[in-house]
Design a protein around this motif. Sequence first.
Motif, PDB file in Angstrom:
ATOM      1  N   GLY A 102       0.858  -1.212   0.080  1.00  0.00           N
ATOM      2  CA  GLY A 102      -0.128   0.025  -0.022  1.00  0.00           C
ATOM      3  C   GLY A 102       0.781   1.122   0.026  1.00  0.00           C
ATOM      4  N   PRO A 103       1.886   1.331  -0.848  1.00  0.00           N
ATOM      5  CA  PRO A 103       2.695   2.543  -0.781  1.00  0.00           C
ATOM      6  C   PRO A 103       2.052   3.741  -1.116  1.00  0.00           C
ATOM      7  CG  PRO A 103       2.753   1.358  -3.016  1.00  0.00           C
ATOM      8  CD  PRO A 103       2.151   0.525  -2.143  1.00  0.00           C
ATOM      9  N   VAL A 104       2.921   4.906  -0.195  1.00  0.00           N
ATOM     10  CA  VAL A 104       2.396   6.344  -0.436  1.00  0.00           C
ATOM     11  C   VAL A 104       3.323   7.085  -0.715  1.00  0.00           C
ATOM     12  CG1 VAL A 104       0.311   6.079   1.164  1.00  0.00           C
ATOM     13  CG2 VAL A 104       2.503   6.510   2.111  1.00  0.00           C
ATOM     14  N   GLY A 174      -3.546  -4.316  -2.156  1.00  0.00           N
ATOM     15  CA  GLY A 174      -5.015  -4.619  -2.156  1.00  0.00           C
ATOM     16  C   GLY A 174      -5.635  -4.097  -3.201  1.00  0.00           C
ATOM     17  N   GLU A 175      -6.379  -5.104  -3.900  1.00  0.00           N
ATOM     18  CA  GLU A 175      -7.425  -4.964  -5.208  1.00  0.00           C
ATOM     19  C   GLU A 175      -8.073  -3.657  -5.086  1.00  0.00           C
ATOM     20  OE1 GLU A 175      -9.158  -7.692  -8.568  1.00  0.00           O
ATOM     21  OE2 GLU A 175      -9.895  -7.699  -6.495  1.00  0.00           O
ATOM     22  N   ARG A 176      -8.689  -3.497  -3.808  1.00  0.00           N
ATOM     23  CA  ARG A 176      -9.636  -2.247  -3.489  1.00  0.00           C
ATOM     24  C   ARG A 176      -9.016  -1.162  -2.705  1.00  0.00           C
ATOM     25  NH1 ARG A 176     -14.895  -4.596  -0.882  1.00  0.00           N
ATOM     26  NH2 ARG A 176     -15.805  -2.818  -1.838  1.00  0.00           N
ATOM     27  N   ASP A 177      -7.925  -0.944  -2.630  1.00  0.00           N
ATOM     28  CA  ASP A 177      -7.144  -0.184  -2.023  1.00  0.00           C
ATOM     29  C   ASP A 177      -7.388   1.350  -2.425  1.00  0.00           C
ATOM     30  OD1 ASP A 177      -5.518   1.639  -0.384  1.00  0.00           O
ATOM     31  OD2 ASP A 177      -3.525   0.229  -0.636  1.00  0.00           O
ATOM     32  N   PRO A 178      -8.075   2.234  -2.009  1.00  0.00           N
ATOM     33  CA  PRO A 178      -8.209   3.629  -2.592  1.00  0.00           C
ATOM     34  C   PRO A 178      -7.128   4.553  -2.169  1.00  0.00           C
ATOM     35  CG  PRO A 178      -9.461   3.448  -0.231  1.00  0.00           C
ATOM     36  CD  PRO A 178      -8.768   2.033  -0.589  1.00  0.00           C
ATOM     37  N   PRO A 201      -6.448 -10.059  -4.172  1.00  0.00           N
ATOM     38  CA  PRO A 201      -7.854  -9.744  -4.575  1.00  0.00           C
ATOM     39  C   PRO A 201      -8.842  -9.390  -3.362  1.00  0.00           C
ATOM     40  CG  PRO A 201      -7.077 -11.969  -5.429  1.00  0.00           C
ATOM     41  CD  PRO A 201      -6.069 -11.278  -4.659  1.00  0.00           C
ATOM     42  N   GLY A 202      -9.515  -8.379  -3.841  1.00  0.00           N
ATOM     43  CA  GLY A 202     -10.630  -8.003  -3.063  1.00  0.00           C
ATOM     44  C   GLY A 202     -10.346  -7.531  -1.715  1.00  0.00           C
ATOM     45  N   ARG A 203      -8.947  -6.964  -1.484  1.00  0.00           N
ATOM     46  CA  ARG A 203      -8.609  -6.460  -0.312  1.00  0.00           C
ATOM     47  C   ARG A 203      -8.285  -4.775  -0.061  1.00  0.00           C
ATOM     48  NH1 ARG A 203     -10.274 -10.405   3.095  1.00  0.00           N
ATOM     49  NH2 ARG A 203      -9.919 -12.439   2.090  1.00  0.00           N
ATOM     50  N   PRO A 204      -8.544  -4.378   0.984  1.00  0.00           N
ATOM     51  CA  PRO A 204      -8.419  -2.826   1.035  1.00  0.00           C
ATOM     52  C   PRO A 204      -7.063  -2.396   1.183  1.00  0.00           C
ATOM     53  CG  PRO A 204      -9.425  -3.512   2.860  1.00  0.00           C
ATOM     54  CD  PRO A 204      -9.319  -4.841   2.084  1.00  0.00           C
ATOM     55  N   ASN A 206      -5.198  -2.135   4.128  1.00  0.00           N
ATOM     56  CA  ASN A 206      -4.425  -3.258   5.117  1.00  0.00           C
ATOM     57  C   ASN A 206      -4.441  -4.463   4.702  1.00  0.00           C
ATOM     58  OD1 ASN A 206      -3.634  -1.291   7.535  1.00  0.00           O
ATOM     59  ND2 ASN A 206      -6.091  -0.347   7.026  1.00  0.00           N
ATOM     60  N   ALA A 207      -4.247  -4.650   3.585  1.00  0.00           N
ATOM     61  CA  ALA A 207      -4.080  -6.232   3.143  1.00  0.00           C
ATOM     62  C   ALA A 207      -3.352  -7.002   3.953  1.00  0.00           C
ATOM     63  CB  ALA A 207      -3.964  -6.311   1.767  1.00  0.00           C
ATOM     64  N   GLN A 208      -2.456  -6.443   4.583  1.00  0.00           N
ATOM     65  CA  GLN A 208      -1.444  -7.408   5.571  1.00  0.00           C
ATOM     66  C   GLN A 208      -2.237  -7.904   6.654  1.00  0.00           C
ATOM     67  OE1 GLN A 208      -1.403  -4.093   5.591  1.00  0.00           O
ATOM     68  NE2 GLN A 208      -1.665  -3.742   7.852  1.00  0.00           N
ATOM     69  N   ARG A 209      -3.436  -7.167   7.107  1.00  0.00           N
ATOM     70  CA  ARG A 209      -4.184  -7.670   7.991  1.00  0.00           C
ATOM     71  C   ARG A 209      -5.300  -8.655   7.795  1.00  0.00           C
ATOM     72  NH1 ARG A 209      -5.471  -7.172  13.402  1.00  0.00           N
ATOM     73  NH2 ARG A 209      -7.778  -6.943  13.782  1.00  0.00           N
ATOM     74  N   SER A 210      -6.068  -8.010   6.759  1.00  0.00           N
ATOM     75  CA  SER A 210      -7.496  -8.890   6.294  1.00  0.00           C
ATOM     76  C   SER A 210      -6.853 -10.123   5.379  1.00  0.00           C
ATOM     77  CB  SER A 210      -8.194  -7.835   5.420  1.00  0.00           C
ATOM     78  OG  SER A 210      -7.572  -7.383   3.987  1.00  0.00           O
ATOM     79  N   ALA A 211      -5.687 -10.206   4.776  1.00  0.00           N
ATOM     80  CA  ALA A 211      -5.137 -11.356   3.963  1.00  0.00           C
ATOM     81  C   ALA A 211      -3.819 -11.781   4.231  1.00  0.00           C
ATOM     82  CB  ALA A 211      -5.530 -11.255   2.605  1.00  0.00           C
ATOM     83  N   PRO A 212      -3.409 -11.962   5.833  1.00  0.00           N
ATOM     84  CA  PRO A 212      -2.099 -11.956   6.131  1.00  0.00           C
ATOM     85  C   PRO A 212      -1.363 -13.338   5.252  1.00  0.00           C
ATOM     86  CG  PRO A 212      -3.518 -12.864   7.911  1.00  0.00           C
ATOM     87  CD  PRO A 212      -4.658 -12.049   6.869  1.00  0.00           C
ATOM     88  N   ARG A 213      -2.026 -14.450   5.280  1.00  0.00           N
ATOM     89  CA  ARG A 213      -1.505 -15.543   4.444  1.00  0.00           C
ATOM     90  C   ARG A 213      -1.066 -15.253   3.029  1.00  0.00           C
ATOM     91  NH1 ARG A 213      -4.705 -20.767   6.878  1.00  0.00           N
ATOM     92  NH2 ARG A 213      -4.350 -20.454   9.191  1.00  0.00           N
ATOM     93  N   ALA A 214      -1.935 -14.561   2.518  1.00  0.00           N
ATOM     94  CA  ALA A 214      -1.465 -14.410   1.101  1.00  0.00           C
ATOM     95  C   ALA A 214      -0.486 -13.378   0.902  1.00  0.00           C
ATOM     96  CB  ALA A 214      -2.920 -13.700   0.363  1.00  0.00           C
ATOM     97  N   VAL A 215      -0.451 -12.362   1.791  1.00  0.00           N
ATOM     98  CA  VAL A 215       0.834 -11.251   1.773  1.00  0.00           C
ATOM     99  C   VAL A 215       2.022 -12.057   2.265  1.00  0.00           C
ATOM    100  CG1 VAL A 215       1.530  -9.211   2.921  1.00  0.00           C
ATOM    101  CG2 VAL A 215      -0.830  -9.390   2.329  1.00  0.00           C
TER     102      VAL A 215
END
Length: 223
Positions: A102-104, A174-178, A201-204, A206-215
């Motif tokens: 999620g780079p800024v 995350g695919e849905r990261d705004p 896929p489908g993550r906002p 904080n993908a590392q929290r909602s999909a930790p295994r995938a990350v």
Amino acid sequence: MPGGPAVVLVHGIGMSSRYLAKLHDALLPDAAVFSVDLPGFAGLPKPRGDVDVETMAAALAEVVASLDAGPVVLVGHSMGTQWAVELGVQRPDLVSHVVIIGPVTDVAHRSAGAQLRALSVDTLLETPGTNWIVATDYVRCGVPWYLAQLRPMLAYPLEERVALLTVPLLIIRGERDPIAGPEWCRLLRDRAPVASLVHIPGRPHNAQRSAPRAVAAAILAHA
């Protein structure tokens, strides 16, 4: 795990290592993992005056060097991506790979107002548990220090600094990261000498929290 990589996790602006705990645990079976809380965050004492990205990265370098773990896989989330990239540029001897999640700041969101709008949208996409951690960590950080770090965050030219990396870069979004848009992440991939981009896929944000295994799987494959 003997023979596994050493991985250092770095939080973003206003945050602490708490929201990296699930990723920390997902990596543990296959890596030696260290989660870092930086000065001014997580209730730690705040430095006097503003601290720019370069100075914070230099402080982070001291922490990484003190681990005596050899070159590490350095993973940053949000503003942590700036500190991670800058450390990789300053001290490539300490880093084998850089991972940015999620780079800024996205060139489409390079103002305080745009960041606030994107963050507000992301709040609607995150789980209540994630939003609770974010809110309470922001309180611990405090408005003055958050704003003091927001200025260097908006000014840091990440797209220029990744071009100076001499170690491989992995960008995770995350695919849905705004906050970190797809065009922005592709730009970073294309600017870095050696880089790859993974969408969760489908993550906002904080993908590392909602999909930790995938990350975690993406990080380990990169390393």
